[in-house]
Motif scaffolding. Structure first.
Motif, short mmCIF file in Angstrom:
data_model
loop_
_atom_site.label_atom_id
_atom_site.label_comp_id
_atom_site.label_asym_id
_atom_site.label_seq_id
_atom_site.Cartn_x
_atom_site.Cartn_y
_atom_site.Cartn_z
N LEU A 1 30.41 46.18 45.61
CA LEU A 1 31.52 46.16 44.73
C LEU A 1 32.03 44.76 44.97
O LEU A 1 32.65 43.90 44.00
CB LEU A 1 32.26 47.22 44.71
N TRP A 2 32.13 44.36 46.32
CA TRP A 2 32.99 43.12 46.74
C TRP A 2 32.26 41.99 46.36
O TRP A 2 33.02 41.00 45.82
CB TRP A 2 33.34 43.18 48.31
N LEU A 3 31.20 41.97 46.50
CA LEU A 3 30.34 40.72 46.07
C LEU A 3 30.17 40.59 44.45
O LEU A 3 30.20 39.41 44.06
CB LEU A 3 28.68 41.04 46.40
N ALA A 4 30.36 41.82 43.73
CA ALA A 4 30.40 41.60 42.44
C ALA A 4 32.06 41.36 41.64
O ALA A 4 32.17 41.09 40.59
CB ALA A 4 30.02 42.98 41.47
N PHE A 5 32.88 41.34 42.66
CA PHE A 5 34.28 41.26 42.47
C PHE A 5 34.88 39.89 42.11
O PHE A 5 34.23 38.98 43.04
CB PHE A 5 35.35 41.81 43.40
N GLU A 6 35.54 39.21 41.12
CA GLU A 6 35.89 38.14 40.98
C GLU A 6 37.48 38.15 40.98
O GLU A 6 38.26 38.68 40.24
CB GLU A 6 35.44 37.45 39.67
N VAL A 7 38.13 37.82 42.21
CA VAL A 7 39.46 37.67 42.38
C VAL A 7 40.18 36.97 41.33
O VAL A 7 41.21 37.14 40.93
CB VAL A 7 39.79 36.82 43.78
N ASP A 8 39.90 35.97 40.59
CA ASP A 8 40.28 35.23 39.73
C ASP A 8 40.24 35.63 38.46
O ASP A 8 40.76 34.92 37.41
CB ASP A 8 39.68 33.63 39.73
N ASP A 9 39.57 36.70 38.14
CA ASP A 9 39.46 37.51 36.88
C ASP A 9 40.80 37.60 36.41
O ASP A 9 41.87 38.16 37.05
CB ASP A 9 38.54 38.63 36.91
N PRO A 10 41.04 37.22 34.94
CA PRO A 10 42.65 37.35 34.39
C PRO A 10 43.11 38.59 34.43
O PRO A 10 44.43 39.13 34.66
CB PRO A 10 42.44 37.04 33.20
N THR A 11 42.21 39.80 34.44
CA THR A 11 42.63 41.33 34.54
C THR A 11 43.16 41.75 35.88
O THR A 11 43.70 42.73 35.92
CB THR A 11 41.52 42.27 33.89
N VAL A 12 42.96 41.04 37.11
CA VAL A 12 43.21 41.30 38.36
C VAL A 12 43.95 40.34 39.00
O VAL A 12 44.48 40.52 40.09
CB VAL A 12 42.03 42.07 39.21
N LYS A 13 43.92 39.06 38.79
CA LYS A 13 44.47 37.80 39.37
C LYS A 13 45.91 38.43 39.79
O LYS A 13 46.28 37.86 41.01
CB LYS A 13 44.55 36.87 38.45
N ALA A 14 46.96 38.86 38.80
CA ALA A 14 48.08 39.27 39.45
C ALA A 14 48.36 40.12 40.68
O ALA A 14 49.20 40.22 41.48
CB ALA A 14 49.10 39.58 38.43
N THR A 15 47.39 40.90 40.81
CA THR A 15 47.34 42.06 41.67
C THR A 15 46.47 42.01 42.73
O THR A 15 46.42 42.65 43.82
CB THR A 15 47.17 43.38 41.22
#
Length: 174
Positions: A133-147
């Motif tokens: 999941l971590w490898l597939a996670f994009e920290v800069d994705d707009p849906t999660v960037k704020a949190t």
């Protein structure tokens, strides 16, 4: 978010079982019996099999903190056939889980590991899932960037609190 969800459930508690709440077919857990949790798990599996994968995982994540008899999240994880990384990548047109659900799934699995509620022999598989999941996670994705920063801090705290001294050798994985 989790605290607000728990507070809402406590306010609406009716003494056990499940009650309808939200879109058609969705249910929220309000305490239960082995039978009511098994029925809820079957409902989640059905949603998954019908292609409502993100909805099923989202509901499982929301139900998991109050579960006493079922591991809703892990039951869905075991429905994945083939390599998890390929499944998470999707079919080229869409991915099965959005970033928000991926992060909450990582947090849920990490909470299970940190609480020692997972039997030996199954801990390593959860660590593998968190890794994929971590490898597939994009920290800069707009849906999660704020949190993302806060969520990542929570994830690190949880993983740091996992007891790696007993049973399975997951110390190197964590």
């Amino acid at each position: 978010l989790e605290q607000r969800w728990r507070a809402a459930n406590a306010t609406n508690a009716t003494g056990g079982g499940v009650v309808p709440n939200g879109p058609a077919g969705s249910m929220h857990f309000l305490g239960g019996t082995p039978e009511s949790e098994a029925a809820q798990a079957a409902d989640l599996e059905q949603a998954f099999e019908q292609g409502r994968v993100e909805e099923a995982f989202g509901r499982a994540i929301a139900l998991q903190p109050e579960a006493k008899y079922e591991d809703f999240v892990w039951r869905l994880c075991t429905l994945i056939r083939g390599p998890v990384d390929q499944w998470l990548a999707g079919d080229g047109h869409r991915v099965p889980l959005g970033m928000h659900v991926k992060m909450h799934l990582m947090l849920t699995l990490a909470r299970q590991l940190a609480s020692s509620s997972v039997a030996d022999g199954r801990r390593s598989a959860r660590v593998d899932w968190i890794n994929e999941l971590w490898l597939a996670f994009e920290v800069d994705d707009p849906t999660v960037k704020a949190t993302a920063g806060n969520s990542c801090s929570q994830l690190i705290e949880l993983l740091d609190s996992v007891d790696t001294s007993a049973g399975e050798d997951i110390g190197d994985q964590v």
